[in-house]
Design a protein around this motif. Structure first.
Motif, PDB file in Angstrom:
ATOM      1  N   PRO A 106      -3.369 -75.026  -8.644  1.00  0.00           N
ATOM      2  CA  PRO A 106      -2.372 -73.979  -8.366  1.00  0.00           C
ATOM      3  C   PRO A 106      -2.913 -73.632  -6.799  1.00  0.00           C
ATOM      4  O   PRO A 106      -3.908 -73.595  -6.358  1.00  0.00           O
ATOM      5  CB  PRO A 106      -2.935 -72.886  -9.261  1.00  0.00           C
ATOM      6  N   TRP A 107      -1.695 -73.403  -6.385  1.00  0.00           N
ATOM      7  CA  TRP A 107      -1.969 -72.898  -4.671  1.00  0.00           C
ATOM      8  C   TRP A 107      -2.667 -71.705  -4.343  1.00  0.00           C
ATOM      9  O   TRP A 107      -2.735 -70.469  -5.085  1.00  0.00           O
ATOM     10  CB  TRP A 107      -0.699 -73.155  -4.006  1.00  0.00           C
ATOM     11  N   THR A 108      -3.180 -71.317  -3.155  1.00  0.00           N
ATOM     12  CA  THR A 108      -3.709 -70.157  -2.711  1.00  0.00           C
ATOM     13  C   THR A 108      -2.730 -70.191  -1.414  1.00  0.00           C
ATOM     14  O   THR A 108      -2.527 -71.072  -0.765  1.00  0.00           O
ATOM     15  CB  THR A 108      -5.122 -70.551  -2.314  1.00  0.00           C
ATOM     16  N   TYR A 109      -2.227 -68.682  -1.342  1.00  0.00           N
ATOM     17  CA  TYR A 109      -1.323 -68.655  -0.272  1.00  0.00           C
ATOM     18  C   TYR A 109      -1.500 -67.301   0.331  1.00  0.00           C
ATOM     19  O   TYR A 109      -2.030 -66.560  -0.323  1.00  0.00           O
ATOM     20  CB  TYR A 109       0.187 -68.911  -0.747  1.00  0.00           C
ATOM     21  N   VAL A 110      -1.002 -67.040   1.673  1.00  0.00           N
ATOM     22  CA  VAL A 110      -1.047 -65.804   2.226  1.00  0.00           C
ATOM     23  C   VAL A 110       0.493 -65.598   2.261  1.00  0.00           C
ATOM     24  O   VAL A 110       1.333 -66.347   2.496  1.00  0.00           O
ATOM     25  CB  VAL A 110      -1.771 -65.829   3.574  1.00  0.00           C
ATOM     26  N   TRP A 111       0.860 -64.259   2.619  1.00  0.00           N
ATOM     27  CA  TRP A 111       2.083 -63.767   2.640  1.00  0.00           C
ATOM     28  C   TRP A 111       2.407 -62.630   3.448  1.00  0.00           C
ATOM     29  O   TRP A 111       1.442 -61.806   3.590  1.00  0.00           O
ATOM     30  CB  TRP A 111       2.777 -63.640   1.201  1.00  0.00           C
ATOM     31  N   VAL A 112       3.554 -62.264   4.154  1.00  0.00           N
ATOM     32  CA  VAL A 112       3.969 -61.042   4.772  1.00  0.00           C
ATOM     33  C   VAL A 112       5.316 -60.988   4.462  1.00  0.00           C
ATOM     34  O   VAL A 112       6.350 -61.937   4.508  1.00  0.00           O
ATOM     35  CB  VAL A 112       3.544 -61.209   6.079  1.00  0.00           C
ATOM     36  N   TYR A 123      -6.415 -65.230  -9.732  1.00  0.00           N
ATOM     37  CA  TYR A 123      -8.088 -65.318  -9.634  1.00  0.00           C
ATOM     38  C   TYR A 123      -8.282 -64.367  -8.647  1.00  0.00           C
ATOM     39  O   TYR A 123      -9.365 -63.760  -8.638  1.00  0.00           O
ATOM     40  CB  TYR A 123      -8.299 -66.743  -9.330  1.00  0.00           C
ATOM     41  N   HIS A 124      -7.590 -64.293  -7.358  1.00  0.00           N
ATOM     42  CA  HIS A 124      -7.779 -63.441  -6.376  1.00  0.00           C
ATOM     43  C   HIS A 124      -6.512 -62.754  -5.943  1.00  0.00           C
ATOM     44  O   HIS A 124      -5.545 -63.619  -5.580  1.00  0.00           O
ATOM     45  CB  HIS A 124      -8.541 -64.362  -5.189  1.00  0.00           C
ATOM     46  N   PHE A 125      -6.664 -61.531  -5.510  1.00  0.00           N
ATOM     47  CA  PHE A 125      -5.150 -60.909  -4.889  1.00  0.00           C
ATOM     48  C   PHE A 125      -5.703 -59.812  -4.154  1.00  0.00           C
ATOM     49  O   PHE A 125      -6.537 -58.896  -4.408  1.00  0.00           O
ATOM     50  CB  PHE A 125      -4.436 -60.359  -6.007  1.00  0.00           C
ATOM     51  N   SER A 131       1.274 -57.216   3.363  1.00  0.00           N
ATOM     52  CA  SER A 131       0.654 -58.474   3.599  1.00  0.00           C
ATOM     53  C   SER A 131      -0.351 -58.643   2.738  1.00  0.00           C
ATOM     54  O   SER A 131      -1.000 -57.729   2.326  1.00  0.00           O
ATOM     55  CB  SER A 131       0.442 -58.770   5.106  1.00  0.00           C
ATOM     56  N   GLY A 132      -0.586 -59.938   2.242  1.00  0.00           N
ATOM     57  CA  GLY A 132      -1.453 -60.051   1.471  1.00  0.00           C
ATOM     58  C   GLY A 132      -1.981 -61.817   1.361  1.00  0.00           C
ATOM     59  O   GLY A 132      -1.489 -62.356   2.031  1.00  0.00           O
ATOM     60  N   GLU A 133      -2.916 -61.885   0.425  1.00  0.00           N
ATOM     61  CA  GLU A 133      -3.450 -63.239   0.041  1.00  0.00           C
ATOM     62  C   GLU A 133      -3.657 -63.295  -1.576  1.00  0.00           C
ATOM     63  O   GLU A 133      -4.251 -62.257  -2.154  1.00  0.00           O
ATOM     64  CB  GLU A 133      -4.787 -63.399   0.930  1.00  0.00           C
ATOM     65  N   GLY A 134      -3.839 -64.343  -1.942  1.00  0.00           N
ATOM     66  CA  GLY A 134      -3.733 -64.557  -3.266  1.00  0.00           C
ATOM     67  C   GLY A 134      -4.013 -66.049  -3.782  1.00  0.00           C
ATOM     68  O   GLY A 134      -3.424 -66.818  -3.187  1.00  0.00           O
ATOM     69  N   LYS A 135      -4.731 -66.235  -5.116  1.00  0.00           N
ATOM     70  CA  LYS A 135      -4.716 -67.412  -5.631  1.00  0.00           C
ATOM     71  C   LYS A 135      -4.339 -67.311  -7.362  1.00  0.00           C
ATOM     72  O   LYS A 135      -5.127 -66.540  -8.045  1.00  0.00           O
ATOM     73  CB  LYS A 135      -6.195 -67.901  -5.637  1.00  0.00           C
ATOM     74  N   PRO A 136      -3.142 -67.506  -7.497  1.00  0.00           N
ATOM     75  CA  PRO A 136      -2.742 -67.437  -8.804  1.00  0.00           C
ATOM     76  C   PRO A 136      -3.266 -68.290  -9.822  1.00  0.00           C
ATOM     77  O   PRO A 136      -3.782 -69.334  -9.272  1.00  0.00           O
ATOM     78  CB  PRO A 136      -0.925 -67.476  -8.681  1.00  0.00           C
ATOM     79  N   VAL A 137      -3.080 -67.975 -11.106  1.00  0.00           N
ATOM     80  CA  VAL A 137      -3.416 -68.871 -12.064  1.00  0.00           C
ATOM     81  C   VAL A 137      -2.743 -70.027 -12.177  1.00  0.00           C
ATOM     82  O   VAL A 137      -1.296 -70.084 -11.821  1.00  0.00           O
ATOM     83  CB  VAL A 137      -3.601 -68.158 -13.381  1.00  0.00           C
ATOM     84  N   PRO A 138      -2.908 -71.123 -12.990  1.00  0.00           N
ATOM     85  CA  PRO A 138      -2.210 -72.398 -13.091  1.00  0.00           C
ATOM     86  C   PRO A 138      -0.800 -71.892 -13.890  1.00  0.00           C
ATOM     87  O   PRO A 138      -0.675 -71.259 -14.634  1.00  0.00           O
ATOM     88  CB  PRO A 138      -2.963 -73.071 -14.018  1.00  0.00           C
TER      89      PRO A 138
END
Length: 287
Positions: free
Chosen positions: A89-95, A6-8, A26-33
């Protein structure tokens, strides 16, 4: 990415350093179910922190549900997969990062290949640090400076991991120094770093929170000399090293905390049995 999230959003390092520690992206996203990554392996470290929602992380044969506040780490060469929950579905940040220092750095804050998941409560602070890392990569004309900035924020992020995971830190098994040893260590550190200044033992003792007489007593018992004698030793040892170079006697005198070169020369002769000039000649000729 649009079909899977939904968001990336992400930022990428154009000038990573392969040696010590470097952020790759590094980023941030909310994947689909139900969105799933893997089973796969990476040749870099990848850290995710769940900001909201739920999912499952699997490393090797170990599978664990993760939700808000959980952080999971994918290690290089480790088979992994992770999947977003169908209902929440989770929203996460990553590096992603690489470097020879990374695994030891993670180990020091209690994150290992056997224990790749920790829980964080200070999510607002954590989220901001991730954002700083991502926004370091503005694709400017100075990618090396961007990489340096991102590495600094990354170290702060790992520090916050350690604070959150303090009960699991390996340093807990290390015996802490007793009060007297700590006092002496602080004094030694002070002298070793400030010997070029006009050090007052009274001022040093009061700055460290100790009475001069007490500090001098325990210092001499442990080191075999008073703080003043130790200061002179540090200065003379440093002067001997500098006399092997090209600095003048006046410059060496100032470098080791003496305003008066003549007084320095007298002290040096008392200490070594030779004047600074004689000692320099001895170094050069061996006589």
């Amino acid at each position: 990415m649009a079909l899977e999230h939904y968001h990336f959003t992400a930022g990428f390092n154009l000038a990573p350093d392969d040696h010590d520690l470097s952020v790759l992206f590094s980023g941030e996203g909310k994947p689909v179910p139900g969105h799933k990554m893997g089973p796969s392996v990476h040749d870099y470290y990848l850290i995710h922190t769940v900001i909201d929602g739920e999912g499952v992380f699997q490393s090797g044969s170990n599978s664990q549900g993760c939700s808000k506040g959980d952080t999971f780490v994918i290690f290089p060469g480790a088979l992994f997969s992770y999947q977003a929950d169908m209902d929440r579905p989770w929203t996460y940040v990553w590096v992603a990062l690489q470097g020879e220092a990374v695994e030891q750095l993670l180990h020091e804050v209690g994150i290992t290949r056997d224990k790749p998941i920790i829980h964080l409560d200070n999510l607002i602070e954590i989220h901001k640090v991730y954002e700083h890392i991502r926004l370091s990569f503005q694709q400017s004309a100075y990618p090396r400076l961007e990489s340096l900035e991102a590495s600094g924020w990354l170290r702060l992020l790992v520090h916050k991991f350690g604070v959150a995971n303090i009960s699991s830190l390996p340093s807990q098994s290390i015996e802490l120094p007793d009060v007297i040893d700590r006092q002496i260590d602080q004094a030694i550190r002070w002298i070793s770093l400030q010997f070029h200044q006009q050090i007052s033992i009274d001022h040093m003792a009061s700055s460290l929170g100790y009475h001069r007489a007490h500090l001098s007593k325990v210092f001499k018992q442990k080191i075999g000399m008073s703080p003043k004698q130790y200061l002179l030793k540090v200065r003379m040892d440093k002067a001997k090293k500098l006399l092997g170079g090209t600095l003048t006697i006046d410059q060496i005198s100032s470098s080791v905390g003496f305003n008066d070169a003549l007084y320095f020369s007298k002290q040096f002769r008392k200490w070594s049995g030779m004047s600074p000039s004689e000692f320099r000649n001895h170094l050069r000729t061996g006589k």
